[in-house]
Design a protein around this motif. Structure first.
Motif, PDB file in Angstrom:
ATOM      1  N   ILE A 151       0.842  -1.210   0.000  1.00  0.00           N
ATOM      2  CA  ILE A 151       0.000   0.000   0.000  1.00  0.00           C
ATOM      3  C   ILE A 151       0.871   1.253   0.000  1.00  0.00           C
ATOM      4  CG2 ILE A 151      -1.687   1.330   1.344  1.00  0.00           C
ATOM      5  CD1 ILE A 151      -2.815  -1.347   2.339  1.00  0.00           C
ATOM      6  N   LEU A 152       1.908   1.255   0.823  1.00  0.00           N
ATOM      7  CA  LEU A 152       2.814   2.402   0.902  1.00  0.00           C
ATOM      8  C   LEU A 152       3.522   2.623  -0.431  1.00  0.00           C
ATOM      9  CD1 LEU A 152       4.130   4.557   2.718  1.00  0.00           C
ATOM     10  CD2 LEU A 152       5.849   2.846   3.350  1.00  0.00           C
ATOM     11  N   ASN A 155       1.212   4.240  -2.974  1.00  0.00           N
ATOM     12  CA  ASN A 155       0.993   5.658  -2.673  1.00  0.00           C
ATOM     13  C   ASN A 155       2.195   6.521  -3.050  1.00  0.00           C
ATOM     14  OD1 ASN A 155      -1.596   5.262  -1.654  1.00  0.00           O
ATOM     15  ND2 ASN A 155      -0.863   4.918   0.437  1.00  0.00           N
ATOM     16  N   LEU A 156       3.396   5.962  -2.983  1.00  0.00           N
ATOM     17  CA  LEU A 156       4.605   6.737  -3.261  1.00  0.00           C
ATOM     18  C   LEU A 156       5.159   6.503  -4.662  1.00  0.00           C
ATOM     19  CD1 LEU A 156       6.510   6.248   0.143  1.00  0.00           C
ATOM     20  CD2 LEU A 156       5.179   8.238  -0.607  1.00  0.00           C
TER      21      LEU A 156
END
Length: 370
Positions: A151-152, A155-156
């Motif tokens: 997920i991280l 997002n990045l």
């Protein structure tokens, strides 16, 4: 650092190889089932000692060779050549194993060791209630970390550089890159998640495998089975956690450039290897101390005329188990400490080979694009 890693690996592999004949259950010698009363047979003991002696000589020669090569080769060549040395030790041990497997098989046949011995299937309904294997759901814990990483990363994604590192050199610095894509960016956490699913499957199906107890030595063999199940499940879980931390560190360093120093990144795989090797040695000793030559004492009060059914026909070369009548997917190894697949059960192929196939496909796609 490279020399230390190679020496540690060779030393570990050698110690395990030398000790294996004395750590496996005493009614199995070089993959061959033998009656309990023959476990102290002079020839059986002689073969084990010769195996240990020759393996020790090979190990010392390999260690000396590594040290000598480290003085005349540069780091790159040492990595290429040194990586072959542990496999040489393994190959030598395997060659010796097959030689003594043949010798024990011949000895057993000539002297008709099972003549006059009643062979039975022994079942202990109480053993399952004493099983202390970890519940399989504990492997969901590291999966939560992996999902969070995915997920991280999503997002990045837009903030990441256009070139993504795919390989790191001996100094810990990236020395190969590929274009940024969803595949190259998510490769590490996806591979990690697949491995975690495999660990979950191994624990789940091992927990549901049969508990095989030797009718000729019920007390010790029962204790050995329970120890093997308990400690191997802990070893699997700890390995999963350490592996997750390793992959997470590499992925976080990708997302947040220079989050960790090059020396720290270089140290991570070494720590992972060290923990796994020490854990494997710990597992071998904890399990191998029971119902083996290391236990010392022999069973008393149990009939020497009753033994568990000889299953040699299901073991190919004493290493590969193929028994369509056994519902267990994983069974105790005959040479080594741990579990091996029942190759007659197709579920086992799915648990082990399917995750490996996915990882290979992902790696192929990454290198193809690179």
């Amino acid at each position: 650092m490279e020399l230390a890693i190679f020496l540690s690996t060779v030393l570990f592999v050698s110690l395990i190889q030398i000790a294996i004949p004395f750590l496996v259950k005493r009614t199995v010698a070089f993959g061959v089932t033998i009656p309990y009363e023959q476990t102290r047979n002079p020839k059986v003991l002689k073969y084990k000692k010769w195996y240990a002696f020759v393996t020790t000589v090979v190990a010392l020669a390999v260690i000396i060779g590594l040290i000598v090569l480290s003085t005349i080769l540069d780091e790159t060549k040492l990595v290429l050549v040194g990586s072959l040395f542990p496999f040489f030790v393994l190959f030598s041990g395997l060659s010796l194993y097959f030689y003594f497997h043949y010798k024990i098989t011949k000895l057993k046949k000539v002297h008709e060791w099972y003549s006059g011995i009643k062979q039975v299937h022994y079942a202990d309904l109480d053993a399952r209630s004493k099983d202390e294997m970890l519940a399989s759901f504990v492997h969901f814990i590291p999966m939560i970390i992996t999902v969070t990483l995915i997920i991280l990363t999503v997002n990045l994604f837009e903030q990441l550089p256009n070139q993504i590192p795919t390989h790191w050199g001996p100094d810990g610095k990236p020395d190969a890159f590929t274009d940024k894509s969803w595949m190259s960016v998510l490769n590490l956490p996806i591979v990690l998640f697949v491995l975690q699913l495999m660990f979950f499957g191994i624990n789940f199906f091992t927990k549901h495998s049969g508990i095989k107890i030797n009718a000729g030595n019920v007390t010790s063999s029962k204790l050995r089975q329970l120890r093997l199940r308990k400690y191997s499940s802990w070893f699997l879980f700890v390995t999963n956690i350490i592996m997750t931390l390793l992959f997470a560190g590499l992925q976080l360093n990708l997302l947040y450039e220079q989050l960790f120093s090059d020396s720290f990144l270089l140290l991570l795989p070494f720590v992972f290897l060290l923990v796994v090797l020490v854990g494997a040695l710990w597992l071998a000793v904890k399990v191998g101390r029971v119902d083996s030559d290391l236990e010392g004492k022999l069973a008393t009060g149990e009939s020497s005329k009753i033994e568990s059914v000889d299953e040699d026909s299901y073991w190919k070369g004493g290493l590969f188990y193929f028994n369509p009548n056994d519902p267990s997917i994983f069974v105790e190894k005959r040479f080594g400490i741990g579990w091996t697949l029942n190759l007659a059960n197709p579920i086992g192929y799915f648990v082990i080979l399917f995750p490996i196939a996915i990882i290979l496909i992902l790696s192929f796609l990454i290198f193809k694009w690179f």
